[in-house]
Scaffold this motif. Structure first.
Motif, short mmCIF file in Angstrom:
data_model
loop_
_atom_site.label_atom_id
_atom_site.label_comp_id
_atom_site.label_asym_id
_atom_site.label_seq_id
_atom_site.Cartn_x
_atom_site.Cartn_y
_atom_site.Cartn_z
N PHE A 142 4.42 -16.83 14.48
CA PHE A 142 3.48 -16.34 15.49
C PHE A 142 4.11 -16.34 16.88
O PHE A 142 4.80 -17.30 17.25
N LEU A 143 3.90 -15.28 17.63
CA LEU A 143 4.24 -15.27 19.05
C LEU A 143 3.29 -16.22 19.79
O LEU A 143 2.18 -16.49 19.32
N ALA A 145 0.53 -17.77 22.16
CA ALA A 145 -0.75 -17.27 22.67
C ALA A 145 -0.72 -17.18 24.20
O ALA A 145 -1.56 -16.49 24.80
N ARG A 150 5.02 -15.56 25.66
CA ARG A 150 5.12 -14.42 24.76
C ARG A 150 6.05 -13.35 25.35
O ARG A 150 6.92 -12.81 24.66
N PHE A 166 6.70 -10.58 13.20
CA PHE A 166 5.84 -11.65 13.71
C PHE A 166 4.47 -11.57 13.04
O PHE A 166 4.05 -10.50 12.60
N TYR A 167 3.78 -12.71 12.99
CA TYR A 167 2.36 -12.71 12.67
C TYR A 167 1.60 -12.68 13.99
O TYR A 167 2.08 -13.16 15.01
N GLU A 168 0.39 -12.10 13.96
CA GLU A 168 -0.42 -12.08 15.18
C GLU A 168 -1.90 -12.12 14.81
O GLU A 168 -2.31 -11.59 13.76
N ARG A 172 -5.75 -10.96 19.49
CA ARG A 172 -4.68 -10.93 20.50
C ARG A 172 -3.76 -9.72 20.35
O ARG A 172 -2.87 -9.52 21.18
N ILE A 173 -3.93 -8.91 19.31
CA ILE A 173 -2.93 -7.89 19.02
C ILE A 173 -2.85 -6.83 20.13
O ILE A 173 -1.75 -6.36 20.46
N THR A 176 -0.95 -8.42 22.97
CA THR A 176 0.47 -8.57 22.60
C THR A 176 1.18 -7.22 22.63
O THR A 176 2.30 -7.11 23.14
N THR A 226 0.45 -8.36 10.64
CA THR A 226 1.89 -8.57 10.80
C THR A 226 2.39 -7.50 11.76
O THR A 226 2.11 -6.31 11.58
N LEU A 227 3.10 -7.92 12.80
CA LEU A 227 3.66 -7.01 13.80
C LEU A 227 5.16 -6.89 13.56
O LEU A 227 5.87 -7.90 13.53
#
Length: 288
Positions: A142-143, A145, A150, A166-168, A172-173, A176, A226-227
């Motif tokens: 995860f990035l 928060a 970030r 990354f997971y997000e 928050r996407i 981000t 997933t990003l």
């Protein structure tokens, strides 16, 4: 020693569970979950749904980030006394952005066998279906928060030659991806993989600015995300600008400029061109 005998022996089994579609459980995972003495769960209520679906009655116990220090010692003691333990998380492979590392390392320290039972993994499923290069990638969980942290992390991958994964969190996407646009540029290739293997599975592929506009147009964004961020565009530009330069010519150029051997130069060329080292090697051999 047969596989059946191994399950009854004292050991820690790291069992992957489905990330959405229950059909993604493996036959081996089902057998292990049935035959171990206890299943350590990130959330016993979540795991119980899976166990009920497959009529598995094995005893469960809670193992999560808030109790893993004390629980790890308890579980290792049980294994030292002859118990077999399966570790599962709510979804996917234990230890990947989920609890497990402390128990795994403690088991190894005490010479308890640690046995992986592979299966579904959200970031791997997203990566192979993303359309981005898979020969070289980096998964970073995860990035942060926190916006500053970030953005600092994104700064470090500005010139990355690898696909970044990354997971997000869904809430928050948009924030981000806004940072991705501002730090990496609106033309950076990205993929949003949402609800992978589930009923509403979706892949949004394109330039960061386009994907961000798509998400902003929605009332809400839901589901597991997933990003994926493509490698730096300038590397692709270098290759496109000089298509006449063969692998052999480029290898020789790097060897002369950087004073490194052919193997090291070939590795650099493969990264530049977004191909595997074996593919670059074959091209090099054809030109000799």
């Amino acid at each position: 020693m047969t596989e059946e005998a191994r399950v009854s022996a004292p050991a820690l089994y790291l069992v992957a569970t489905p990330i959405g579609n229950l059909e993604d459980i493996t036959l081996r995972a089902l057998r292990v979950l049935k035959e171990v003495d206890v299943i350590a769960c990130e959330d016993t209520r979540q795991t119980q749904k899976l166990l009920n679906h497959f009529a598995i009655s094995t005893r469960t116990t809670s193992y999560h980030q808030h109790n893993e220090m004390t629980k790890s010692a308890e579980l290792v003691k049980e294994m030292q006394e002859g118990a077999s333990v399966a570790l599962v998380t709510d979804a996917g492979m234990p230890g990947i952005s989920d609890p497990g590392y402390r128990l795994i390392t403690l088991a190894i320290w005490h010479h308890v066998p640690v046995v992986p039972v592979p299966g579904a993994s959200a970031f791997l499923a997203a990566l192979v279906a993303s359309g981005l290069p898979t020969d070289s990638f980096r998964f970073s969980g995860f990035l942060s928060a926190k916006r500053g942290e970030r953005r600092a992390a994104l700064e470090t991958i500005k010139s990355s030659p690898w696909t970044q994964v990354f997971y997000e969190a869904p809430h928050r996407i948009v924030e981000t991806l806004t940072d991705v646009v501002e730090v990496l540029g609106e033309s950076r290739q990205v993929v949003i993989a949402r609800e992978v293997t589930k009923l509403h599975e979706e892949f949004l592929r394109g330039r960061a600015g386009e994907v961000l506009a798509n998400l902003k147009a929605r009332e809400t964004v839901k589901g597991e995300i997933t990003l994926l961020i493509g490698k730096a565009e300038e590397l692709d530009t270098q290759v496109a600008a000089a298509p006449h330069v063969s692998v052999r010519q480029r290898v020789e150029q790097i060897m002369a400029e950087e004073k490194i051997d052919e193997k090291g130069a070939l590795k650099k060329v493969a990264k530049e061109r977004g191909v595997s080292k074996s593919e670059a090697y074959r091209e090099l051999q054809r030109s000799k």
